[in-house]
Design a protein around this motif. Structure first.
Motif, PDB file in Angstrom:
ATOM      1  N   LEU A 102     -30.818 -36.667 -23.453  1.00  0.00           N
ATOM      2  CA  LEU A 102     -30.864 -37.534 -24.625  1.00  0.00           C
ATOM      3  C   LEU A 102     -29.549 -38.288 -24.728  1.00  0.00           C
ATOM      4  O   LEU A 102     -28.539 -37.889 -24.149  1.00  0.00           O
ATOM      5  CB  LEU A 102     -31.069 -36.704 -25.899  1.00  0.00           C
ATOM      6  N   VAL A 103     -29.580 -39.358 -25.478  1.00  0.00           N
ATOM      7  CA  VAL A 103     -28.357 -40.106 -25.711  1.00  0.00           C
ATOM      8  C   VAL A 103     -27.654 -39.552 -26.947  1.00  0.00           C
ATOM      9  O   VAL A 103     -28.298 -39.021 -27.855  1.00  0.00           O
ATOM     10  CB  VAL A 103     -28.649 -41.606 -25.892  1.00  0.00           C
ATOM     11  N   LYS A 104     -26.337 -39.674 -26.969  1.00  0.00           N
ATOM     12  CA  LYS A 104     -25.577 -39.086 -28.069  1.00  0.00           C
ATOM     13  C   LYS A 104     -25.809 -39.778 -29.401  1.00  0.00           C
ATOM     14  O   LYS A 104     -25.529 -39.202 -30.453  1.00  0.00           O
ATOM     15  CB  LYS A 104     -24.083 -39.083 -27.729  1.00  0.00           C
ATOM     16  N   ASP A 105     -26.306 -41.006 -29.358  1.00  0.00           N
ATOM     17  CA  ASP A 105     -26.580 -41.677 -30.628  1.00  0.00           C
ATOM     18  C   ASP A 105     -28.052 -41.536 -31.030  1.00  0.00           C
ATOM     19  O   ASP A 105     -28.551 -42.272 -31.871  1.00  0.00           O
ATOM     20  CB  ASP A 105     -26.186 -43.152 -30.566  1.00  0.00           C
ATOM     21  N   ALA A 106     -28.740 -40.557 -30.446  1.00  0.00           N
ATOM     22  CA  ALA A 106     -30.117 -40.284 -30.852  1.00  0.00           C
ATOM     23  C   ALA A 106     -30.154 -39.858 -32.313  1.00  0.00           C
ATOM     24  O   ALA A 106     -29.177 -39.306 -32.847  1.00  0.00           O
ATOM     25  CB  ALA A 106     -30.718 -39.187 -29.974  1.00  0.00           C
TER      26      ALA A 106
END
Length: 222
Positions: A102-106
């Motif tokens: 996942l991306v950290k800004d999810a």
């Protein structure tokens, strides 16, 4: 209760993850690691269900830590949380055995649902996103040492003609519903085929099956 280990070199990032996870009734944080070496050690000690693994950490990075955790034979699954920069690190992490990324800004709910999906044995990355990412990565990746073409790989040779067909379209990003509709199969039948494909090829989850389809050239990058 899903037990989670957080591995990230940023203290504030670990704090944020912990606050979010411990607000849930079905999750608990069993430890924090500031680098890959600590992550490997804490996994051996706590045996968590999930590791939230950063990639860029001092010393042992998240990719090698993932590789060592998976190689140990533990039931722990790794969810890589990284930046969305389409570099080879995320792809290497999946090859190392991670069950997704996942991306950290999810959004918080996306992270929570991702953890629950991985804990249940599923993959986190949606098939359509997997296809886009791999199509972007694979053009810039070196050939896999020792990789065999599909016709010579024993994992592929063990599949029936139908299973090989389904593995190919999984690699192209088709969902179970799309496979069922386009191949005129019941969705329950597709699920059975997918389960058998994972078992026969030794793939931990759908993402690993996608990587196998690319590595054996069942699917060619466009």
């Amino acid at each position: 209760m899903t037990t989670v280990l957080i591995a990230d070199d940023q203290a504030m990032q670990r704090f944020g993850f912990r606050m979010l996870l411990e607000s849930q009734d079905d999750m608990t944080v069993v430890g924090e690691a500031a680098n890959g070496t600590e992550a490997v050690s804490l996994v051996a000690h706590h045996r968590p269900d999930i590791v939230l693994m950063d990639i860029r950490m001092p010393g042992l990075d998240g990719i090698e830590a993932t590789r060592r955790i998976i190689a140990s034979g533990t039931r722990t699954r790794v969810l890589i949380v990284t930046t969305f920069d389409l570099d080879a690190y995320a792809y290497d992490g999946l090859r190392a055995g991670a069950s997704g990324f996942l991306v950290k800004d999810a959004l918080p709910e996306e992270l929570l649902s991702g953890i629950r999906a991985v804990a249940s044995g599923d993959a986190v990355v949606a098939p359509s996103l997997t296809r886009r990412l791999l199509d972007a990565y694979v053009h810039h990746l070196p050939a896999v040492p020792g990789a065999l073409p599909a016709t010579g790989d024993p994992r592929i040779a063990s599949l029936t003609e139908r299973e090989r067909e389904i593995l190919t379209v999984i690699g192209q990003g088709w969902t179970n519903n799309e496979i069922a509709g386009r191949l005129h199969l019941a969705e329950s039948t597709v699920k059975t085929h997918v389960t058998r494909i994972l078992a026969k090829t030794g793939s931990r989850d759908r993402i690993q099956a996608v990587i196998l389809a690319y590595d054996t050239r069942l699917v060619n990058a466009r």
